[in-house]
Design a protein around this motif. Sequence first.
Motif, PDB file in Angstrom:
ATOM      1  N   LEU A  85      20.670  42.542  30.831  1.00  0.00           N
ATOM      2  CA  LEU A  85      21.363  41.676  31.790  1.00  0.00           C
ATOM      3  C   LEU A  85      21.664  40.307  31.189  1.00  0.00           C
ATOM      4  O   LEU A  85      22.757  39.765  31.367  1.00  0.00           O
ATOM      5  N   VAL A  86      20.705  39.738  30.478  1.00  0.00           N
ATOM      6  CA  VAL A  86      20.908  38.416  29.855  1.00  0.00           C
ATOM      7  C   VAL A  86      22.018  38.492  28.809  1.00  0.00           C
ATOM      8  O   VAL A  86      22.871  37.602  28.735  1.00  0.00           O
ATOM      9  N   ASN A  87      22.012  39.547  28.006  1.00  0.00           N
ATOM     10  CA  ASN A  87      22.977  39.660  26.908  1.00  0.00           C
ATOM     11  C   ASN A  87      24.380  40.055  27.353  1.00  0.00           C
ATOM     12  O   ASN A  87      25.351  39.660  26.705  1.00  0.00           O
ATOM     13  N   THR A  88      24.498  40.839  28.417  1.00  0.00           N
ATOM     14  CA  THR A  88      25.802  41.427  28.722  1.00  0.00           C
ATOM     15  C   THR A  88      26.383  41.088  30.084  1.00  0.00           C
ATOM     16  O   THR A  88      27.568  41.312  30.303  1.00  0.00           O
ATOM     17  N   ASP A  89      25.593  40.589  31.002  1.00  0.00           N
ATOM     18  CA  ASP A  89      26.114  40.307  32.337  1.00  0.00           C
ATOM     19  C   ASP A  89      26.357  38.808  32.507  1.00  0.00           C
ATOM     20  O   ASP A  89      25.423  38.020  32.562  1.00  0.00           O
ATOM     21  N   ARG A  90      27.619  38.435  32.585  1.00  0.00           N
ATOM     22  CA  ARG A  90      27.991  37.018  32.622  1.00  0.00           C
ATOM     23  C   ARG A  90      27.473  36.311  33.862  1.00  0.00           C
ATOM     24  O   ARG A  90      27.128  35.139  33.810  1.00  0.00           O
ATOM     25  N   ASN A  91      27.419  37.008  35.003  1.00  0.00           N
ATOM     26  CA  ASN A  91      26.916  36.373  36.215  1.00  0.00           C
ATOM     27  C   ASN A  91      25.436  36.028  36.090  1.00  0.00           C
ATOM     28  O   ASN A  91      25.009  34.952  36.491  1.00  0.00           O
ATOM     29  N   TYR A  92      24.662  36.956  35.568  1.00  0.00           N
ATOM     30  CA  TYR A  92      23.240  36.679  35.375  1.00  0.00           C
ATOM     31  C   TYR A  92      23.058  35.525  34.392  1.00  0.00           C
ATOM     32  O   TYR A  92      22.270  34.613  34.628  1.00  0.00           O
ATOM     33  N   PHE A  93      23.775  35.585  33.284  1.00  0.00           N
ATOM     34  CA  PHE A  93      23.637  34.547  32.263  1.00  0.00           C
ATOM     35  C   PHE A  93      23.996  33.173  32.829  1.00  0.00           C
ATOM     36  O   PHE A  93      23.257  32.204  32.649  1.00  0.00           O
ATOM     37  N   ALA A  94      25.116  33.082  33.531  1.00  0.00           N
ATOM     38  CA  ALA A  94      25.536  31.801  34.103  1.00  0.00           C
ATOM     39  C   ALA A  94      24.541  31.323  35.160  1.00  0.00           C
ATOM     40  O   ALA A  94      24.197  30.131  35.211  1.00  0.00           O
ATOM     41  N   ALA A  95      24.054  32.234  35.993  1.00  0.00           N
ATOM     42  CA  ALA A  95      23.071  31.861  37.013  1.00  0.00           C
ATOM     43  C   ALA A  95      21.770  31.387  36.369  1.00  0.00           C
ATOM     44  O   ALA A  95      21.133  30.442  36.852  1.00  0.00           O
ATOM     45  N   LEU A  96      21.385  32.002  35.262  1.00  0.00           N
ATOM     46  CA  LEU A  96      20.189  31.560  34.542  1.00  0.00           C
ATOM     47  C   LEU A  96      20.386  30.160  33.969  1.00  0.00           C
ATOM     48  O   LEU A  96      19.455  29.345  33.957  1.00  0.00           O
ATOM     49  N   MET A  97      21.598  29.874  33.507  1.00  0.00           N
ATOM     50  CA  MET A  97      21.889  28.528  33.005  1.00  0.00           C
ATOM     51  C   MET A  97      21.676  27.493  34.113  1.00  0.00           C
ATOM     52  O   MET A  97      21.096  26.432  33.881  1.00  0.00           O
ATOM     53  N   VAL A  98      22.120  27.817  35.318  1.00  0.00           N
ATOM     54  CA  VAL A  98      21.956  26.903  36.448  1.00  0.00           C
ATOM     55  C   VAL A  98      20.486  26.815  36.843  1.00  0.00           C
ATOM     56  O   VAL A  98      19.948  25.721  37.035  1.00  0.00           O
ATOM     57  N   ALA A  99      19.828  27.958  36.950  1.00  0.00           N
ATOM     58  CA  ALA A  99      18.428  27.986  37.382  1.00  0.00           C
ATOM     59  C   ALA A  99      17.516  27.186  36.457  1.00  0.00           C
ATOM     60  O   ALA A  99      16.557  26.556  36.912  1.00  0.00           O
ATOM     61  N   LEU A 100      17.818  27.200  35.164  1.00  0.00           N
ATOM     62  CA  LEU A 100      16.953  26.525  34.194  1.00  0.00           C
ATOM     63  C   LEU A 100      17.499  25.166  33.748  1.00  0.00           C
ATOM     64  O   LEU A 100      17.025  24.594  32.775  1.00  0.00           O
ATOM     65  N   GLY A 101      18.500  24.659  34.453  1.00  0.00           N
ATOM     66  CA  GLY A 101      18.964  23.296  34.219  1.00  0.00           C
ATOM     67  C   GLY A 101      19.921  23.101  33.059  1.00  0.00           C
ATOM     68  O   GLY A 101      20.191  21.970  32.674  1.00  0.00           O
ATOM     69  N   ASP A 102      20.464  24.184  32.505  1.00  0.00           N
ATOM     70  CA  ASP A 102      21.428  24.054  31.408  1.00  0.00           C
ATOM     71  C   ASP A 102      22.849  23.861  31.921  1.00  0.00           C
ATOM     72  O   ASP A 102      23.763  23.572  31.148  1.00  0.00           O
ATOM     73  N   ALA A 103      23.051  24.038  33.217  1.00  0.00           N
ATOM     74  CA  ALA A 103      24.333  23.783  33.877  1.00  0.00           C
ATOM     75  C   ALA A 103      24.020  23.321  35.298  1.00  0.00           C
ATOM     76  O   ALA A 103      22.968  23.658  35.850  1.00  0.00           O
ATOM     77  N   ASP A 104      24.936  22.569  35.872  1.00  0.00           N
ATOM     78  CA  ASP A 104      24.720  22.046  37.222  1.00  0.00           C
ATOM     79  C   ASP A 104      25.215  22.997  38.314  1.00  0.00           C
ATOM     80  O   ASP A 104      24.707  22.989  39.430  1.00  0.00           O
ATOM     81  N   ALA A 105      26.225  23.787  38.001  1.00  0.00           N
ATOM     82  CA  ALA A 105      26.816  24.701  38.984  1.00  0.00           C
ATOM     83  C   ALA A 105      27.557  25.795  38.241  1.00  0.00           C
ATOM     84  O   ALA A 105      27.789  25.683  37.038  1.00  0.00           O
ATOM     85  N   MET A 106      27.939  26.839  38.979  1.00  0.00           N
ATOM     86  CA  MET A 106      28.689  27.921  38.339  1.00  0.00           C
ATOM     87  C   MET A 106      29.865  28.348  39.195  1.00  0.00           C
ATOM     88  O   MET A 106      29.850  28.194  40.407  1.00  0.00           O
TER      89      MET A 106
END
Length: 152
Positions: A85-106
């Motif tokens: 999921l982390v490697n291939t699913d863009r929604n999961y990856f983007a949501a993880l970026m938000v959840a862990l503070g690497d992005a503010d929103a998606m």
Amino acid sequence: MVFAEGEEEQVIRAATSFVQQGLGTALLVGREDRVLATAKEAGFEIGEGIEIVNARLSTRNNVYLNYLYERLQRHGYLLRDCQRLVNTDRNYFAALMVALGDADAMVTGVTRNFSVALEDVRKVIDPKPGHRVIGVSLVVARGRTVLVAIPQ
């Protein structure tokens, strides 16, 4: 702002507009060669303020994997499922970026319908206690902007 479907022309257009209006930095999730090819075909140049993030090559994969596995292991997900999921699913990856503070929103929802996209995000990010989750669709047409909010 992370744009989950960064290989799509509409998403590149939205990210470019986001940056040109001075709203912040845009992170496009996708394979660099595909993002650049799509941008070139559409007549856009990926310039300053736009960064391409390849989920498979990210240096944050282990952090994202551990976080996601911690959340999903009691729901029948194996470590390898979470890695996929982390490697291939863009929604999961983007949501993880938000959840862990690497992005503010998606931004997502171009290639998947609302319920599927929201379900992916909800597996990664919990709603704030006492608050409801609301999906918002934005329509910009003929100089007018219309927001359609759908409570869950």
